[in-house]
Design a protein around this motif. Sequence first.
Motif, PDB file in Angstrom:
ATOM      1  N   THR A   1      15.002  10.466  -2.358  1.00 61.45           N
ATOM      2  CA  THR A   1      14.852   9.200  -1.660  1.00 61.45           C
ATOM      3  C   THR A   1      13.410   9.138  -1.186  1.00 61.45           C
ATOM      4  OG1 THR A   1      17.161   9.165  -0.976  1.00 61.45           O
ATOM      5  CG2 THR A   1      15.600   7.847   0.336  1.00 61.45           C
ATOM      6  N   ILE A   2      12.742   8.019  -1.466  1.00 60.95           N
ATOM      7  CA  ILE A   2      11.330   7.870  -1.131  1.00 60.95           C
ATOM      8  C   ILE A   2      11.172   6.809  -0.052  1.00 60.95           C
ATOM      9  CG2 ILE A   2       9.022   7.371  -2.045  1.00 60.95           C
ATOM     10  CD1 ILE A   2      10.286   9.816  -3.361  1.00 60.95           C
ATOM     11  N   HIS A   3      10.369   7.138   0.958  1.00 60.25           N
ATOM     12  CA  HIS A   3      10.076   6.201   2.043  1.00 60.25           C
ATOM     13  C   HIS A   3       8.677   5.641   1.790  1.00 60.25           C
ATOM     14  CE1 HIS A   3      13.626   7.638   4.115  1.00 60.25           C
ATOM     15  NE2 HIS A   3      13.242   8.861   3.759  1.00 60.25           N
ATOM     16  N   PHE A   4       8.619   4.339   1.592  1.00 62.56           N
ATOM     17  CA  PHE A   4       7.370   3.661   1.273  1.00 62.56           C
ATOM     18  C   PHE A   4       6.811   2.973   2.507  1.00 62.56           C
ATOM     19  CE2 PHE A   4       9.666   3.913  -2.667  1.00 62.56           C
ATOM     20  CZ  PHE A   4       8.705   4.038  -3.659  1.00 62.56           C
ATOM     21  N   ASP A   5       5.495   3.000   2.640  1.00 64.02           N
ATOM     22  CA  ASP A   5       4.779   2.247   3.662  1.00 64.02           C
ATOM     23  C   ASP A   5       3.643   1.561   2.899  1.00 64.02           C
ATOM     24  OD1 ASP A   5       3.396   1.245   5.786  1.00 64.02           O
ATOM     25  OD2 ASP A   5       2.900   3.179   6.681  1.00 64.02           O
ATOM     26  N   ILE A   6       3.788   0.253   2.697  1.00 60.18           N
ATOM     27  CA  ILE A   6       2.856  -0.483   1.831  1.00 60.18           C
ATOM     28  C   ILE A   6       2.146  -1.570   2.613  1.00 60.18           C
ATOM     29  CG2 ILE A   6       2.766  -2.116  -0.117  1.00 60.18           C
ATOM     30  CD1 ILE A   6       4.733  -0.412  -1.568  1.00 60.18           C
ATOM     31  N   GLU A   7       0.859  -1.708   2.347  1.00 59.86           N
ATOM     32  CA  GLU A   7       0.059  -2.805   2.898  1.00 59.86           C
ATOM     33  C   GLU A   7      -0.558  -3.549   1.720  1.00 59.86           C
ATOM     34  OE1 GLU A   7      -3.861  -3.647   5.713  1.00 59.86           O
ATOM     35  OE2 GLU A   7      -3.208  -1.587   5.352  1.00 59.86           O
ATOM     36  N   VAL A   8      -0.267  -4.846   1.615  1.00 62.95           N
ATOM     37  CA  VAL A   8      -0.821  -5.664   0.537  1.00 62.95           C
ATOM     38  C   VAL A   8      -2.217  -6.119   0.950  1.00 62.95           C
ATOM     39  CG1 VAL A   8      -0.539  -7.760  -0.848  1.00 62.95           C
ATOM     40  CG2 VAL A   8       1.484  -6.443  -0.153  1.00 62.95           C
ATOM     41  N   LEU A   9      -3.220  -5.698   0.180  1.00 59.99           N
ATOM     42  CA  LEU A   9      -4.602  -6.083   0.466  1.00 59.99           C
ATOM     43  C   LEU A   9      -4.972  -7.390  -0.214  1.00 59.99           C
ATOM     44  CD1 LEU A   9      -6.243  -2.571   0.037  1.00 59.99           C
ATOM     45  CD2 LEU A   9      -5.453  -3.644   2.150  1.00 59.99           C
ATOM     46  N   GLU A  10      -4.595  -7.525  -1.490  1.00 60.35           N
ATOM     47  CA  GLU A  10      -4.881  -8.754  -2.232  1.00 60.35           C
ATOM     48  C   GLU A  10      -3.770  -9.007  -3.238  1.00 60.35           C
ATOM     49  OE1 GLU A  10      -8.894  -9.520  -3.852  1.00 60.35           O
ATOM     50  OE2 GLU A  10      -9.443  -7.597  -2.961  1.00 60.35           O
ATOM     51  N   VAL A  11      -3.528 -10.286  -3.503  1.00 61.37           N
ATOM     52  CA  VAL A  11      -2.611 -10.700  -4.552  1.00 61.37           C
ATOM     53  C   VAL A  11      -3.455 -11.339  -5.639  1.00 61.37           C
ATOM     54  CG1 VAL A  11      -0.651 -12.177  -5.159  1.00 61.37           C
ATOM     55  CG2 VAL A  11      -0.745 -11.072  -2.904  1.00 61.37           C
TER      56      VAL A  11
ATOM     57  N   VAL B   1      -1.284  -6.754  -7.784  1.00 63.36           N
ATOM     58  CA  VAL B   1      -1.411  -6.535  -6.344  1.00 63.36           C
ATOM     59  C   VAL B   1      -2.279  -5.316  -6.077  1.00 63.36           C
ATOM     60  CG1 VAL B   1       0.733  -7.650  -5.630  1.00 63.36           C
ATOM     61  CG2 VAL B   1       0.786  -5.267  -6.244  1.00 63.36           C
ATOM     62  N   LEU B   2      -3.164  -5.474  -5.111  1.00 67.88           N
ATOM     63  CA  LEU B   2      -4.002  -4.375  -4.646  1.00 67.88           C
ATOM     64  C   LEU B   2      -3.395  -3.920  -3.329  1.00 67.88           C
ATOM     65  CD1 LEU B   2      -6.640  -2.873  -5.412  1.00 67.88           C
ATOM     66  CD2 LEU B   2      -7.836  -4.442  -3.874  1.00 67.88           C
ATOM     67  N   VAL B   3      -2.974  -2.662  -3.270  1.00 67.87           N
ATOM     68  CA  VAL B   3      -2.238  -2.173  -2.102  1.00 67.87           C
ATOM     69  C   VAL B   3      -2.740  -0.805  -1.655  1.00 67.87           C
ATOM     70  CG1 VAL B   3      -0.107  -3.388  -2.756  1.00 67.87           C
ATOM     71  CG2 VAL B   3      -0.432  -1.027  -3.485  1.00 67.87           C
ATOM     72  N   HIS B   4      -2.521  -0.552  -0.377  1.00 68.53           N
ATOM     73  CA  HIS B   4      -2.591   0.809   0.140  1.00 68.53           C
ATOM     74  C   HIS B   4      -1.136   1.221   0.330  1.00 68.53           C
ATOM     75  CE1 HIS B   4      -6.544   2.343   0.767  1.00 68.53           C
ATOM     76  NE2 HIS B   4      -6.953   1.317   1.483  1.00 68.53           N
ATOM     77  N   PHE B   5      -0.812   2.460  -0.012  1.00 65.78           N
ATOM     78  CA  PHE B   5       0.566   2.907   0.179  1.00 65.78           C
ATOM     79  C   PHE B   5       0.610   4.369   0.563  1.00 65.78           C
ATOM     80  CE2 PHE B   5      -0.242   3.792  -4.303  1.00 65.78           C
ATOM     81  CZ  PHE B   5       0.261   5.073  -4.449  1.00 65.78           C
ATOM     82  N   THR B   6       1.701   4.723   1.238  1.00 61.73           N
ATOM     83  CA  THR B   6       2.027   6.109   1.540  1.00 61.73           C
ATOM     84  C   THR B   6       3.472   6.320   1.119  1.00 61.73           C
ATOM     85  OG1 THR B   6       0.500   6.149   3.409  1.00 61.73           O
ATOM     86  CG2 THR B   6       2.199   7.856   3.358  1.00 61.73           C
ATOM     87  N   LEU B   7       3.711   7.391   0.357  1.00 59.95           N
ATOM     88  CA  LEU B   7       5.066   7.766  -0.045  1.00 59.95           C
ATOM     89  C   LEU B   7       5.436   9.031   0.708  1.00 59.95           C
ATOM     90  CD1 LEU B   7       4.846   7.462  -3.952  1.00 59.95           C
ATOM     91  CD2 LEU B   7       5.313   5.682  -2.282  1.00 59.95           C
ATOM     92  N   LYS B   8       6.560   8.970   1.427  1.00 56.16           N
ATOM     93  CA  LYS B   8       7.029  10.146   2.159  1.00 56.16           C
ATOM     94  C   LYS B   8       8.408  10.545   1.664  1.00 56.16           C
ATOM     95  CE  LYS B   8       4.232   9.751   6.212  1.00 56.16           C
ATOM     96  NZ  LYS B   8       4.097  10.138   7.572  1.00 56.16           N
ATOM     97  N   LEU B   9       8.669  11.850   1.741  1.00 57.71           N
ATOM     98  CA  LEU B   9       9.958  12.394   1.339  1.00 57.71           C
ATOM     99  C   LEU B   9      10.887  12.470   2.535  1.00 57.71           C
ATOM    100  CD1 LEU B   9       8.591  15.270  -0.929  1.00 57.71           C
ATOM    101  CD2 LEU B   9       9.175  12.919  -1.555  1.00 57.71           C
ATOM    102  N   GLU B  10      12.142  12.837   2.283  1.00 57.91           N
ATOM    103  CA  GLU B  10      13.147  12.935   3.352  1.00 57.91           C
ATOM    104  C   GLU B  10      12.708  13.849   4.489  1.00 57.91           C
ATOM    105  OE1 GLU B  10      16.506  11.661   3.923  1.00 57.91           O
ATOM    106  OE2 GLU B  10      15.634  10.151   2.615  1.00 57.91           O
ATOM    107  N   ASP B  11      11.980  14.923   4.171  1.00 56.71           N
ATOM    108  CA  ASP B  11      11.568  15.879   5.208  1.00 56.71           C
ATOM    109  C   ASP B  11      10.344  15.395   5.990  1.00 56.71           C
ATOM    110  OD1 ASP B  11       9.432  16.262   3.478  1.00 56.71           O
ATOM    111  OD2 ASP B  11       9.919  18.344   3.010  1.00 56.71           O
ATOM    112  N   GLY B  12       9.855  14.180   5.672  1.00 64.26           N
ATOM    113  CA  GLY B  12       8.712  13.618   6.388  1.00 64.26           C
ATOM    114  C   GLY B  12       7.369  13.964   5.778  1.00 64.26           C
TER     115      GLY B  12
END
Length: 156
Positions: free
Chosen positions: A133-143, A11-22
């Motif tokens: 604890t990790i907050h993920f925001d993922i966008e799948v670009l290609e499979v 998978v080709l993805v864009h992602f952002t990982l955020k911590l509890e404090d934002g």
Amino acid sequence: MTNSVQSNSAVLVHFTLKLEDGSTAESTRNNGKPALFRLGDTSLSEGLEQQLLGLHAGDKKAFSLEPDAAYGVPSPDLIQYFSRRDFIDAGEPEIGAIMLFTAMDGSEMPGVIREVNGDSITVDFNHPLAGQTIHFDIEVLEVDPVLEEPDADPVG
């Protein structure tokens, strides 16, 4: 392509990982370079792979993973103590610096310098995000993206 992410998909993805404090721990969006992962190769945690299964190109998903499903819980066994003599070639270690260490099998492991106390240097080999604890925001670009163009000339 309408394929969904399967247990052995790339998978080709864009992602952002955020911590509890934002705060943002890592983001591919900052440099505009998406990441390529292959499910099942142990580079991703099982919890993260479970969240990706069934997604399609164009899908976006936000979710959180507890430490045991993300980067693990810190282990005291992964904190090692070294002598200052071990750092003669590397120079003076600085607290917070990440250095590569060669394991007994010849592989390299990153370690974070946690403490410099006289002749003793404490190195933490836990993942820097372990225990969080990790907050993920993922966008799948290609499979299963095509990584190389096939040869136009058939070899015969």
